[in-house]
Design an enzyme around this catalytic site. Structure first.
Site, mmCIF file in Angstrom:
data_model
loop_
_atom_site.group_PDB
_atom_site.id
_atom_site.type_symbol
_atom_site.label_atom_id
_atom_site.label_comp_id
_atom_site.label_asym_id
_atom_site.label_seq_id
_atom_site.Cartn_x
_atom_site.Cartn_y
_atom_site.Cartn_z
ATOM 1 N N GLY A 1 -23.576 57.209 -6.054
ATOM 2 C CA GLY A 1 -24.858 57.086 -5.370
ATOM 3 C C GLY A 1 -25.786 56.122 -6.064
ATOM 4 O O GLY A 1 -26.990 56.379 -6.214
ATOM 5 N N LYS B 1 -26.510 73.092 -5.685
ATOM 6 C CA LYS B 1 -26.916 72.645 -7.019
ATOM 7 C C LYS B 1 -26.704 73.722 -8.076
ATOM 8 O O LYS B 1 -26.407 73.419 -9.237
ATOM 9 C CB LYS B 1 -28.374 72.175 -6.989
ATOM 10 N N SER C 1 -26.771 53.038 -5.259
ATOM 11 C CA SER C 1 -27.395 51.958 -4.491
ATOM 12 C C SER C 1 -28.901 52.108 -4.373
ATOM 13 O O SER C 1 -29.591 51.174 -3.958
ATOM 14 C CB SER C 1 -26.783 51.888 -3.088
ATOM 15 N N ASP D 1 -16.878 57.950 0.511
ATOM 16 C CA ASP D 1 -17.698 59.096 0.876
ATOM 17 C C ASP D 1 -17.278 60.253 -0.024
ATOM 18 O O ASP D 1 -16.146 60.730 0.068
ATOM 19 C CB ASP D 1 -17.474 59.439 2.351
ATOM 20 N N TYR E 1 -29.127 73.650 -0.138
ATOM 21 C CA TYR E 1 -29.218 72.697 -1.243
ATOM 22 C C TYR E 1 -29.224 73.422 -2.594
ATOM 23 O O TYR E 1 -28.510 73.033 -3.531
ATOM 24 C CB TYR E 1 -30.489 71.858 -1.080
#
Length: 241
Positions: free
Chosen positions: A9, A157, A11, A60, A153
């Site tokens: 991730g 996590k 970018s 992905d 989420y």
């Protein structure tokens, strides 16, 4: 020989800041992205400008076969990396009764499943280097304390924390450290629409964190001064917890 770190991730946001910081601290970087090729290429260009090597890798993280194939091909060509920063992830927020099945599945499969999908093809090649290594995973304050509207989420996590603590035990004798960084509220695209004034009142330091502040913590954990730190969750949240 310069060591190489894969940043998923990378970018935008925390991932991009981390890739740039690690490069400034002397690492070569594998810049991972899913769909934002232009953003990832810009990060590569910045890394080259500071004198380090960078290359792109695309997959992905929720797609196990695609992830395994891409990582195995990179290892076959370049060898196993010294470390990996597991940053890529997503949110699909909403009150639990209103969550759709897809909201649960995509968050768990991407955030927690992505941990497995990325680390599994990396771990034995890293062990076989017979050198020290680093694994750093991004968790969240939500994974430590929970958060209204983020049951999916927070679950993903919190699962990462359990995975980190267990994997650290397995890899300690191989001199590969495994740690997690738990950001609080950080200025990124993911937090752009949040009610900033209300949230600042909940933060003792009275401000959102900067991506560079998370990147600095990650870079420390990847460096030689953190060689005796493993199985830890480092909170960077302005005093919220």
């Amino acid at each position: 020989m310069t060591e190489t770190i894969l940043v998923t991730g990378a970018s935008k946001g925390i991932g991009a800041a981390t890739a740039r910081r690690l490069a400034r601290d002397g690492f070569d970087i594998i810049v991972h992205y899913h769909s934002d090729h232009a953003g990832a290429q810009a990060v590569c260009d910045d890394i080259a400008a500071c004198g380090q090597q960078a290359r792109l890798i695309q997959f992905d993280i929720a797609n196990r076969d695609q992830t395994r194939t891409a990582i195995e091909q990179d290892i076959a060509q370049y060898g196993a990396p010294y470390g990996v920063v597991l940053n890529a992830g997503l949110t699909r927020d909403g009150a639990f009764p209103a969550l759709e099945d897809d909201d649960w599945d995509i968050v768990i499969n991407t955030n927690l499943g992505g941990f497995y999908n990325v680390v599994k093809p990396l771990v034995m090649p890293m062990v076989q280097r017979r050198k020290p290594g680093r694994i750093v995973a991004l968790t969240s304050i939500a994974g430590l304390a929970g958060n209204r509207g983020q049951v999916n989420y927070a679950a993903s996590k919190a699962g990462i924390i359990g995975a980190v603590k267990s994997l650290a035990l397995e890899l300690a004798k191989r001199n590969i450290t495994v740690n997690a960084v738990a950001p609080g509220i950080i200025e990124t695209q993911m937090t752009a629409d949040l009610p900033e004034a209300d949230l600042r009142a909940m933060i003792p330091l009275r401000r959102f964190g900067k991506t560079d502040e998370i990147a600095g913590t990650i870079s420390f954990l990847c460096g030689p001064d953190a060689a005796y730190i493993t199985r830890q969750v480092i909170s960077v949240n302005g005093g919220m917890l």
